[in-house]
Write a protein that holds these residues in place. Sequence first.
Motif, short mmCIF file in Angstrom:
data_model
loop_
_atom_site.label_atom_id
_atom_site.label_comp_id
_atom_site.label_asym_id
_atom_site.label_seq_id
_atom_site.Cartn_x
_atom_site.Cartn_y
_atom_site.Cartn_z
N LEU A 37 0.83 -1.20 0.00
CA LEU A 37 0.00 0.00 0.00
C LEU A 37 0.87 1.26 0.00
CD1 LEU A 37 -2.63 1.58 0.21
CD2 LEU A 37 -2.57 1.23 2.69
N LEU A 38 1.89 1.27 0.83
CA LEU A 38 2.74 2.46 0.90
C LEU A 38 3.41 2.73 -0.44
CD1 LEU A 38 4.36 1.96 4.43
CD2 LEU A 38 2.41 3.39 3.82
N ALA A 39 3.73 1.69 -1.18
CA ALA A 39 4.35 1.88 -2.49
C ALA A 39 3.37 2.45 -3.51
CB ALA A 39 4.91 0.55 -2.99
N ARG A 40 2.09 2.33 -3.25
CA ARG A 40 1.07 2.82 -4.19
C ARG A 40 0.70 4.28 -3.97
NH1 ARG A 40 -3.57 -1.87 -4.92
NH2 ARG A 40 -2.18 -3.59 -5.49
N ARG A 41 1.32 4.94 -3.00
CA ARG A 41 0.93 6.31 -2.70
C ARG A 41 1.02 7.25 -3.91
NH1 ARG A 41 4.68 7.37 2.31
NH2 ARG A 41 5.88 5.79 1.16
N PRO A 42 2.09 7.23 -4.68
CA PRO A 42 2.13 8.14 -5.85
C PRO A 42 1.01 7.85 -6.85
CG PRO A 42 4.33 7.34 -5.32
CD PRO A 42 3.38 6.52 -4.50
N LEU A 43 0.72 6.57 -7.08
CA LEU A 43 -0.36 6.20 -8.00
C LEU A 43 -1.70 6.68 -7.47
CD1 LEU A 43 -1.43 4.68 -10.46
CD2 LEU A 43 -1.46 2.60 -9.06
N LEU A 44 -1.93 6.53 -6.16
CA LEU A 44 -3.19 6.97 -5.57
C LEU A 44 -3.34 8.49 -5.66
CD1 LEU A 44 -3.31 4.59 -2.47
CD2 LEU A 44 -4.97 4.67 -4.34
N ARG A 45 -2.25 9.20 -5.46
CA ARG A 45 -2.32 10.67 -5.59
C ARG A 45 -2.74 11.07 -6.99
NH1 ARG A 45 -0.85 13.96 -1.66
NH2 ARG A 45 0.45 13.18 0.06
N ARG A 46 -2.18 10.42 -7.98
CA ARG A 46 -2.54 10.76 -9.35
C ARG A 46 -3.99 10.39 -9.63
NH1 ARG A 46 2.69 8.61 -10.24
NH2 ARG A 46 1.83 6.62 -10.96
N ALA A 47 -4.44 9.28 -9.07
CA ALA A 47 -5.80 8.82 -9.32
C ALA A 47 -6.84 9.76 -8.75
CB ALA A 47 -5.99 7.42 -8.75
N VAL A 48 -6.59 10.29 -7.53
CA VAL A 48 -7.62 11.10 -6.87
C VAL A 48 -7.52 12.58 -7.26
CG1 VAL A 48 -7.64 9.50 -4.93
CG2 VAL A 48 -6.30 11.60 -4.76
N ALA A 49 -6.50 12.95 -8.01
CA ALA A 49 -6.26 14.37 -8.29
C ALA A 49 -7.43 15.03 -9.02
CB ALA A 49 -4.98 14.54 -9.11
N GLY A 50 -8.17 14.27 -9.82
CA GLY A 50 -9.26 14.86 -10.57
C GLY A 50 -10.62 14.78 -9.92
N LEU A 51 -10.69 14.31 -8.69
CA LEU A 51 -11.98 14.17 -8.01
C LEU A 51 -12.46 15.52 -7.47
CD1 LEU A 51 -11.32 10.88 -5.98
CD2 LEU A 51 -12.68 11.14 -8.07
N PRO A 52 -13.76 15.66 -7.21
CA PRO A 52 -14.27 16.90 -6.61
C PRO A 52 -13.58 17.17 -5.27
CG PRO A 52 -16.08 15.56 -7.43
CD PRO A 52 -14.85 14.72 -7.52
N PRO A 53 -13.42 18.44 -4.89
CA PRO A 53 -12.67 18.78 -3.68
C PRO A 53 -13.15 18.07 -2.42
CG PRO A 53 -13.09 20.75 -4.96
CD PRO A 53 -13.86 19.65 -5.63
N ALA A 54 -14.48 17.92 -2.25
CA ALA A 54 -14.99 17.31 -1.02
C ALA A 54 -14.56 15.87 -0.87
CB ALA A 54 -16.52 17.41 -0.98
N VAL A 55 -14.24 15.22 -1.98
CA VAL A 55 -13.78 13.84 -1.97
C VAL A 55 -12.26 13.78 -2.04
CG1 VAL A 55 -13.97 11.59 -3.10
CG2 VAL A 55 -15.93 13.15 -3.10
N ARG A 56 -11.68 14.60 -2.91
CA ARG A 56 -10.25 14.57 -3.13
C ARG A 56 -9.46 15.01 -1.90
NH1 ARG A 56 -9.71 18.76 -6.26
NH2 ARG A 56 -8.68 20.06 -4.70
N GLU A 57 -9.86 16.13 -1.29
CA GLU A 57 -9.03 16.71 -0.24
C GLU A 57 -8.87 15.81 0.98
OE1 GLU A 57 -10.54 20.64 0.40
OE2 GLU A 57 -9.87 21.34 -1.58
N PRO A 58 -9.93 15.15 1.49
CA PRO A 58 -9.69 14.26 2.63
C PRO A 58 -8.81 13.06 2.26
CG PRO A 58 -11.99 14.18 1.93
CD PRO A 58 -11.37 15.33 1.23
N LEU A 59 -8.92 12.56 1.05
CA LEU A 59 -8.03 11.46 0.63
C LEU A 59 -6.59 11.95 0.56
CD1 LEU A 59 -10.21 9.79 -2.16
CD2 LEU A 59 -9.82 8.96 0.18
N GLU A 60 -6.39 13.15 0.06
CA GLU A 60 -5.03 13.71 0.02
C GLU A 60 -4.49 13.96 1.42
OE1 GLU A 60 -4.99 16.00 -4.30
OE2 GLU A 60 -5.59 17.11 -2.51
N ARG A 61 -5.36 14.36 2.36
CA ARG A 61 -4.89 14.54 3.74
C ARG A 61 -4.38 13.23 4.31
NH1 ARG A 61 -9.50 17.83 4.35
NH2 ARG A 61 -10.63 16.17 5.44
N PHE A 62 -5.10 12.15 4.03
CA PHE A 62 -4.64 10.87 4.55
C PHE A 62 -3.33 10.45 3.88
CE2 PHE A 62 -4.48 6.24 4.78
CZ PHE A 62 -4.54 6.07 6.16
#
Length: 225
Positions: A37-62
């Motif tokens: 999971l830790l190795a997937r962090r860059p991929l996850l960041r790219r994946a969630v970058a285009g989501l609406p702020p209310a969804v994207r921002e809490p995922l980015e905080r985590f």
Amino acid sequence: MRVSMRSRGGKGALSDAELTTAWQAASLLLGYPDDDLLARRPLLRRAVAGLPPAVREPLERFLDHLDAASPPEPAADYVATFDHRKRCCLYLTYYAYGDTRKRGMALLRFKHAYRAAGLVLDDGELPDHLAVVLEFAATGDLHQGRRLLLEHRAGLELLRLALTEASSPWASVLDAVSATLPPLDGDTHQAIARLAAEGPPEEEVGLAPFGGPVFLPDPSVGARS
């Protein structure tokens, strides 16, 4: 295709693709934080970058939290949070049914939904684990997965409340999941209040009362438009 629910950012409906991305990311982030999971962090960041702020921002905080933590810390925190605290149970049917016979029937509903989509879980994996439900919603049957989440919305929100009160970093992941679902109505607020006060049915030791309001803050508050 766009679904009828709106994100809490208020800027329009989430597309099926956005829901799939959000739920897949949340599913992974609610799993045990191992090296994979830790190795997937860059991929996850790219994946969630285009989501609406209310969804994207809490995922980015985590994800920010995972970036800042030393490798052993998230794993130890995960065990302390989800294995040792009943109030932070990731199994959705536990909140409504405890360990009663009715819970067994509720689990069958999950299994039947998975089988109808051609998915079969390993014998040792319970179908109501939130990460499993989100994975199913993202990759199996989006609309049936959303139905399961909504049927157990009170338990999901109670988990979010418990994590928020514990100042757990995983509260941000629950904020993101909640932001993909319709706003809470009065009936759901009442169900959350009842579960918070009483705990799961027919349990000697259930969820201790939370001692605070059960009307959770909107996860989009403070989100950028």
